[in-house]
Motif scaffolding. Sequence first.
Motif, PDB file in Angstrom:
ATOM      1  N   GLY A  35       0.790  -1.222   0.000  1.00  0.00           N
ATOM      2  CA  GLY A  35       0.000   0.000   0.000  1.00  0.00           C
ATOM      3  C   GLY A  35       0.821   1.271   0.000  1.00  0.00           C
ATOM      4  N   GLU A  36       1.937   1.246   0.710  1.00  0.00           N
ATOM      5  CA  GLU A  36       2.797   2.439   0.770  1.00  0.00           C
ATOM      6  C   GLU A  36       3.337   2.797  -0.619  1.00  0.00           C
ATOM      7  OE1 GLU A  36       6.950   3.835   2.869  1.00  0.00           O
ATOM      8  OE2 GLU A  36       5.710   2.350   3.891  1.00  0.00           O
ATOM      9  N   ASN A  37       3.854   1.803  -1.325  1.00  0.00           N
ATOM     10  CA  ASN A  37       4.358   2.052  -2.679  1.00  0.00           C
ATOM     11  C   ASN A  37       3.220   2.355  -3.642  1.00  0.00           C
ATOM     12  OD1 ASN A  37       7.153   1.724  -2.205  1.00  0.00           O
ATOM     13  ND2 ASN A  37       6.876  -0.476  -2.139  1.00  0.00           N
ATOM     14  N   GLY A  38       2.089   1.689  -3.458  1.00  0.00           N
ATOM     15  CA  GLY A  38       0.924   1.961  -4.292  1.00  0.00           C
ATOM     16  C   GLY A  38       0.447   3.389  -4.134  1.00  0.00           C
ATOM     17  N   LEU A  39       0.406   3.862  -2.901  1.00  0.00           N
ATOM     18  CA  LEU A  39      -0.018   5.233  -2.651  1.00  0.00           C
ATOM     19  C   LEU A  39       0.947   6.235  -3.274  1.00  0.00           C
ATOM     20  CD1 LEU A  39      -2.183   6.940  -1.335  1.00  0.00           C
ATOM     21  CD2 LEU A  39      -0.880   6.828   0.804  1.00  0.00           C
ATOM     22  N   ALA A  40       2.232   5.961  -3.176  1.00  0.00           N
ATOM     23  CA  ALA A  40       3.227   6.847  -3.788  1.00  0.00           C
ATOM     24  C   ALA A  40       3.042   6.895  -5.305  1.00  0.00           C
ATOM     25  CB  ALA A  40       4.640   6.384  -3.443  1.00  0.00           C
ATOM     26  N   LEU A  41       2.815   5.736  -5.929  1.00  0.00           N
ATOM     27  CA  LEU A  41       2.565   5.714  -7.372  1.00  0.00           C
ATOM     28  C   LEU A  41       1.280   6.451  -7.719  1.00  0.00           C
ATOM     29  CD1 LEU A  41       3.563   2.058  -8.315  1.00  0.00           C
ATOM     30  CD2 LEU A  41       4.666   4.152  -9.118  1.00  0.00           C
ATOM     31  N   GLY A  44       1.727  10.116  -7.646  1.00  0.00           N
ATOM     32  CA  GLY A  44       2.619  10.635  -8.668  1.00  0.00           C
ATOM     33  C   GLY A  44       2.174  10.375 -10.093  1.00  0.00           C
ATOM     34  N   GLY A  45       1.122   9.594 -10.272  1.00  0.00           N
ATOM     35  CA  GLY A  45       0.684   9.240 -11.619  1.00  0.00           C
ATOM     36  C   GLY A  45      -0.774   9.546 -11.844  1.00  0.00           C
ATOM     37  N   ARG A  46      -1.175   9.336 -13.069  1.00  0.00           N
ATOM     38  CA  ARG A  46      -2.575   9.543 -13.431  1.00  0.00           C
ATOM     39  C   ARG A  46      -3.133   8.194 -13.854  1.00  0.00           C
ATOM     40  NH1 ARG A  46      -3.910  15.105 -16.111  1.00  0.00           N
ATOM     41  NH2 ARG A  46      -5.880  14.123 -15.732  1.00  0.00           N
TER      42      ARG A  46
END
Length: 66
Positions: A35-41, A44-46
Amino acid sequence: MTAKILFVEDEGAIRDAVGYALRQDGFEVDTAADGENGLALARGGRYDVVLPDRRGSITSSSRSEE
């Protein structure tokens, strides 16, 4: 335009298989292992769609901007 999907799944085999299947169906796919990496992506992305893992470590959403 190809839909862009973020798939979050901690199980590597599931993440790889689902990512592969979605790409075969013509989607652009980014994956995250937690979830942490998913949230960062996601921040930062659309993405048109965000698919969380079975525990819902990140909230599903649809892009409403354009």
